[in-house]
Design a protein around this motif. Structure first.
Motif, mmCIF file in Angstrom:
data_model
loop_
_atom_site.group_PDB
_atom_site.id
_atom_site.type_symbol
_atom_site.label_atom_id
_atom_site.label_comp_id
_atom_site.label_asym_id
_atom_site.label_seq_id
_atom_site.Cartn_x
_atom_site.Cartn_y
_atom_site.Cartn_z
ATOM 1 N N ALA A 152 -49.481 62.840 -41.470
ATOM 2 C CA ALA A 152 -48.283 62.313 -40.806
ATOM 3 C C ALA A 152 -48.563 61.034 -40.029
ATOM 4 O O ALA A 152 -47.715 60.124 -40.023
ATOM 5 C CB ALA A 152 -47.691 63.369 -39.880
ATOM 6 N N GLU B 136 -37.980 69.766 -43.854
ATOM 7 C CA GLU B 136 -37.290 69.901 -45.139
ATOM 8 C C GLU B 136 -36.363 71.111 -45.174
ATOM 9 O O GLU B 136 -35.467 71.187 -45.998
ATOM 10 C CB GLU B 136 -38.304 69.962 -46.295
ATOM 11 C CG GLU B 136 -39.154 71.220 -46.345
ATOM 12 C CD GLU B 136 -40.346 71.234 -45.388
ATOM 13 O OE1 GLU B 136 -41.052 72.258 -45.361
ATOM 14 O OE2 GLU B 136 -40.571 70.245 -44.670
ATOM 15 N N THR C 285 -42.535 63.304 -41.115
ATOM 16 C CA THR C 285 -43.002 64.412 -41.948
ATOM 17 C C THR C 285 -43.460 65.629 -41.154
ATOM 18 O O THR C 285 -43.679 66.688 -41.731
ATOM 19 C CB THR C 285 -44.161 63.956 -42.861
ATOM 20 O OG1 THR C 285 -45.244 63.500 -42.046
ATOM 21 C CG2 THR C 285 -43.709 62.839 -43.794
#
Length: 172
Positions: free
Chosen positions: A165, A22, A134
């Motif tokens: 994940a 992210e 992720t």
């Protein structure tokens, strides 16, 4: 990982190095250098060649032919993947690793020209984010992975992120 004695060992470091997807971004200077280099990218086109290039010129024995054969088997089964970086039709950089659900385990990268491994990394991170991954694992931190945004987290936090994940349904 292969060790000097030739035996293969499982590594589970604490702390564990990861790239927070992210927050993965290229800085403007690097983006300009990458654009100027006129790199092009492919995925999963030269997997074994990327692995062999990662082993070139290294004193370490961790990336043996036995390891390459094992990873090529994982590639054939759909679990190992690569990003290749090209410049004027020549393979100049790349990165490879293993996927399990929404987790990518980065194993190694190489660069034959300036910024090619960084370009491979950023192309991979972009692709992983776009596909819904992720977790981007790097196992150990070093100066290069730190410069790319790696951070260390406790093993327990890593294992929880991994449990979450691997339940994510994504395609590389």
């Amino acid at each position: 990982m292969a060790h000097e004695d030739g035996a293969l060992y499982w590594h589970d470091p604490d702390p564990r190095a990861v790239f927070p997807l992210e927050r993965s971004r290229s800085n403007a200077r690097l983006l300009r250098a990458i654009r100027k280099a006129e790199f092009t990218y492919t995925r999963d086109q030269q997997f074994a060649e990327v692995m062999r290039a990662c082993a070139e010129g290294r004193d370490s024995t961790w990336l043996t032919e036995e390891m390459i054969d094992a990873y090529v088997g994982l590639y054939t089964a759909g679990y190992a993947h690569s990003v290749e970086v090209w410049q004027r039709g020549v393979l100049v950089g790349g990165i490879y690793g293993i996927t399990m659900g929404g987790a990518f385990f980065g194993e190694s990268m190489f660069s034959r020209v300036s910024n090619a491994s960084k370009a491979a990394f950023h192309e991979l991170a972009r692709h992983l984010k776009a596909q819904g991954f992720t977790l981007f694992d790097s196992q150990y931190i070093n100066d290069h992975t730190r410069s790319l945004g790696a951070m260390e987290i406790p093993r327990g936090d890593f294992r929880k992120a991994l449990r979450d994940a691997i339940k994510v349904k994504v395609h590389f």
